[in-house]
Design a protein around this motif. Structure first.
Motif, PDB file in Angstrom:
ATOM      1  N   ASN A  36      50.444  57.724  96.408  1.00  0.00           N
ATOM      2  CA  ASN A  36      51.443  58.663  96.891  1.00  0.00           C
ATOM      3  C   ASN A  36      52.853  58.144  96.628  1.00  0.00           C
ATOM      4  OD1 ASN A  36      48.977  59.124  99.093  1.00  0.00           O
ATOM      5  ND2 ASN A  36      49.952  60.980  98.324  1.00  0.00           N
ATOM      6  N   LEU A  37      52.950  57.069  95.859  1.00  0.00           N
ATOM      7  CA  LEU A  37      54.234  56.541  95.395  1.00  0.00           C
ATOM      8  C   LEU A  37      55.189  56.257  96.545  1.00  0.00           C
ATOM      9  CD1 LEU A  37      54.675  59.014  92.398  1.00  0.00           C
ATOM     10  CD2 LEU A  37      53.678  56.721  92.334  1.00  0.00           C
ATOM     11  N   LEU A  38      54.697  55.545  97.554  1.00  0.00           N
ATOM     12  CA  LEU A  38      55.496  55.284  98.748  1.00  0.00           C
ATOM     13  C   LEU A  38      56.456  54.115  98.608  1.00  0.00           C
ATOM     14  CD1 LEU A  38      52.813  55.785 101.544  1.00  0.00           C
ATOM     15  CD2 LEU A  38      54.562  57.384 100.796  1.00  0.00           C
ATOM     16  N   ASN A  39      56.224  53.214  97.657  1.00  0.00           N
ATOM     17  CA  ASN A  39      57.113  52.060  97.575  1.00  0.00           C
ATOM     18  C   ASN A  39      57.704  51.893  96.175  1.00  0.00           C
ATOM     19  OD1 ASN A  39      55.229  50.490  96.011  1.00  0.00           O
ATOM     20  ND2 ASN A  39      54.087  50.118  97.891  1.00  0.00           N
ATOM     21  N   ASP A  40      58.754  51.111  96.099  1.00  0.00           N
ATOM     22  CA  ASP A  40      59.505  50.940  94.853  1.00  0.00           C
ATOM     23  C   ASP A  40      58.683  50.308  93.747  1.00  0.00           C
ATOM     24  OD1 ASP A  40      61.753  52.066  96.001  1.00  0.00           O
ATOM     25  OD2 ASP A  40      62.622  50.136  96.587  1.00  0.00           O
ATOM     26  N   SER A  41      57.798  49.355  94.072  1.00  0.00           N
ATOM     27  CA  SER A  41      57.039  48.673  93.022  1.00  0.00           C
ATOM     28  C   SER A  41      56.079  49.640  92.321  1.00  0.00           C
ATOM     29  CB  SER A  41      56.276  47.471  93.592  1.00  0.00           C
ATOM     30  OG  SER A  41      55.290  47.885  94.518  1.00  0.00           O
ATOM     31  N   VAL A  42      55.457  50.527  93.060  1.00  0.00           N
ATOM     32  CA  VAL A  42      54.550  51.510  92.465  1.00  0.00           C
ATOM     33  C   VAL A  42      55.350  52.530  91.655  1.00  0.00           C
ATOM     34  CG1 VAL A  42      52.867  53.314  92.979  1.00  0.00           C
ATOM     35  CG2 VAL A  42      52.802  51.186  94.241  1.00  0.00           C
ATOM     36  N   GLN A  43      56.501  52.937  92.169  1.00  0.00           N
ATOM     37  CA  GLN A  43      57.341  53.878  91.429  1.00  0.00           C
ATOM     38  C   GLN A  43      57.838  53.243  90.129  1.00  0.00           C
ATOM     39  OE1 GLN A  43      60.419  55.800  93.719  1.00  0.00           O
ATOM     40  NE2 GLN A  43      58.977  56.505  95.283  1.00  0.00           N
ATOM     41  N   GLU A  44      58.178  51.966  90.174  1.00  0.00           N
ATOM     42  CA  GLU A  44      58.630  51.269  88.963  1.00  0.00           C
ATOM     43  C   GLU A  44      57.498  51.177  87.943  1.00  0.00           C
ATOM     44  OE1 GLU A  44      60.848  49.592  86.127  1.00  0.00           O
ATOM     45  OE2 GLU A  44      61.621  50.404  87.995  1.00  0.00           O
ATOM     46  N   GLU A  45      56.288  50.881  88.410  1.00  0.00           N
ATOM     47  CA  GLU A  45      55.127  50.818  87.514  1.00  0.00           C
ATOM     48  C   GLU A  45      54.906  52.172  86.830  1.00  0.00           C
ATOM     49  OE1 GLU A  45      50.356  49.718  87.707  1.00  0.00           O
ATOM     50  OE2 GLU A  45      51.638  49.228  89.400  1.00  0.00           O
ATOM     51  N   LEU A  46      55.001  53.256  87.589  1.00  0.00           N
ATOM     52  CA  LEU A  46      54.844  54.588  87.022  1.00  0.00           C
ATOM     53  C   LEU A  46      55.986  54.906  86.059  1.00  0.00           C
ATOM     54  CD1 LEU A  46      53.332  57.239  86.780  1.00  0.00           C
ATOM     55  CD2 LEU A  46      54.572  58.039  88.804  1.00  0.00           C
ATOM     56  N   SER A  47      57.179  54.470  86.379  1.00  0.00           N
ATOM     57  CA  SER A  47      58.329  54.701  85.510  1.00  0.00           C
ATOM     58  C   SER A  47      58.120  54.055  84.144  1.00  0.00           C
ATOM     59  CB  SER A  47      59.604  54.158  86.162  1.00  0.00           C
ATOM     60  OG  SER A  47      60.714  54.378  85.330  1.00  0.00           O
ATOM     61  N   VAL A  48      57.566  52.860  84.118  1.00  0.00           N
ATOM     62  CA  VAL A  48      57.269  52.179  82.855  1.00  0.00           C
ATOM     63  C   VAL A  48      56.248  52.990  82.052  1.00  0.00           C
ATOM     64  CG1 VAL A  48      56.199  50.117  81.854  1.00  0.00           C
ATOM     65  CG2 VAL A  48      57.853  49.882  83.713  1.00  0.00           C
ATOM     66  N   ILE A  49      55.220  53.496  82.732  1.00  0.00           N
ATOM     67  CA  ILE A  49      54.195  54.309  82.071  1.00  0.00           C
ATOM     68  C   ILE A  49      54.820  55.594  81.519  1.00  0.00           C
ATOM     69  CG2 ILE A  49      52.088  55.661  82.453  1.00  0.00           C
ATOM     70  CD1 ILE A  49      51.323  53.503  84.579  1.00  0.00           C
ATOM     71  N   MET A  50      55.672  56.222  82.312  1.00  0.00           N
ATOM     72  CA  MET A  50      56.322  57.464  81.883  1.00  0.00           C
ATOM     73  C   MET A  50      57.242  57.213  80.687  1.00  0.00           C
ATOM     74  SD  MET A  50      57.073  59.039  85.671  1.00  0.00           S
ATOM     75  CE  MET A  50      57.557  60.719  85.264  1.00  0.00           C
ATOM     76  N   SER A  51      57.965  56.108  80.706  1.00  0.00           N
ATOM     77  CA  SER A  51      58.855  55.773  79.592  1.00  0.00           C
ATOM     78  C   SER A  51      58.061  55.547  78.314  1.00  0.00           C
ATOM     79  CB  SER A  51      59.682  54.522  79.907  1.00  0.00           C
ATOM     80  OG  SER A  51      60.592  54.778  80.940  1.00  0.00           O
ATOM     81  N   SER A  52      56.950  54.850  78.427  1.00  0.00           N
ATOM     82  CA  SER A  52      56.124  54.591  77.235  1.00  0.00           C
ATOM     83  C   SER A  52      55.484  55.872  76.711  1.00  0.00           C
ATOM     84  CB  SER A  52      55.058  53.534  77.523  1.00  0.00           C
ATOM     85  OG  SER A  52      54.106  54.027  78.435  1.00  0.00           O
ATOM     86  N   ALA A  53      55.391  56.903  77.561  1.00  0.00           N
ATOM     87  CA  ALA A  53      54.862  58.202  77.140  1.00  0.00           C
ATOM     88  C   ALA A  53      55.964  59.102  76.585  1.00  0.00           C
ATOM     89  CB  ALA A  53      54.167  58.886  78.312  1.00  0.00           C
ATOM     90  N   GLY A  54      57.198  58.593  76.570  1.00  0.00           N
ATOM     91  CA  GLY A  54      58.302  59.352  75.994  1.00  0.00           C
ATOM     92  C   GLY A  54      59.008  60.294  76.958  1.00  0.00           C
ATOM     93  N   ILE A  55      58.794  60.126  78.255  1.00  0.00           N
ATOM     94  CA  ILE A  55      59.454  60.973  79.247  1.00  0.00           C
ATOM     95  C   ILE A  55      60.858  60.423  79.494  1.00  0.00           C
ATOM     96  CG2 ILE A  55      59.379  61.818  81.621  1.00  0.00           C
ATOM     97  CD1 ILE A  55      56.289  61.588  81.397  1.00  0.00           C
ATOM     98  N   SER A  56      61.852  61.277  79.364  1.00  0.00           N
ATOM     99  CA  SER A  56      63.246  60.839  79.464  1.00  0.00           C
ATOM    100  C   SER A  56      63.582  60.304  80.859  1.00  0.00           C
ATOM    101  CB  SER A  56      64.194  61.994  79.119  1.00  0.00           C
ATOM    102  OG  SER A  56      64.180  62.959  80.150  1.00  0.00           O
TER     103      SER A  56
END
Length: 97
Positions: A36-56
């Motif tokens: 449920n993306l409650l903390n910064d570390s999980v959000q950062e991990e997802l952000s890295v995944i999203m960036s590698s998928a080409g999401i701006s």
């Protein structure tokens, strides 16, 4: 708030269904991993995944604003802060709970 909840639920459904598309070399996974993306570390991990998928970065910022807004308006009791694995056969979703 219902719009945001509906949007997040729809996103999860699309991701789940996309992972189960019929293909010759892929099968539906037996387990799913979610948060449920409650903390910064999980959000950062997802952000890295999203960036590698080409999401701006702009789209990511908007997405995480919605996540933060949702998490600040609901009780976080029972929500997954970290990534959690669950058997697909036991995964249930009750939008009225």
């Amino acid at each position: 708030m219902r719009k945001i909840l509906f949007s997040l639920s729809s996103l999860c459904l699309v991701i789940l269904l996309a992972g189960c598309q019929q293909s010759n070399d892929r099968s539906c996974p037996e387990t799913i991993e979610y948060s449920n993306l409650l903390n910064d570390s999980v959000q950062e991990e997802l952000s890295v995944i999203m960036s590698s998928a080409g999401i701006s970065d702009e789209r990511q910022e908007i997405f995480f604003e919605h996540v933060d807004q949702f998490n600040s308006t609901v009780s976080t009791e029972g929500l997954a802060g970290e990534f959690v694995q669950k058997d697909v056969s036991r995964a249930t979703y009750d939008p009225y709970t």
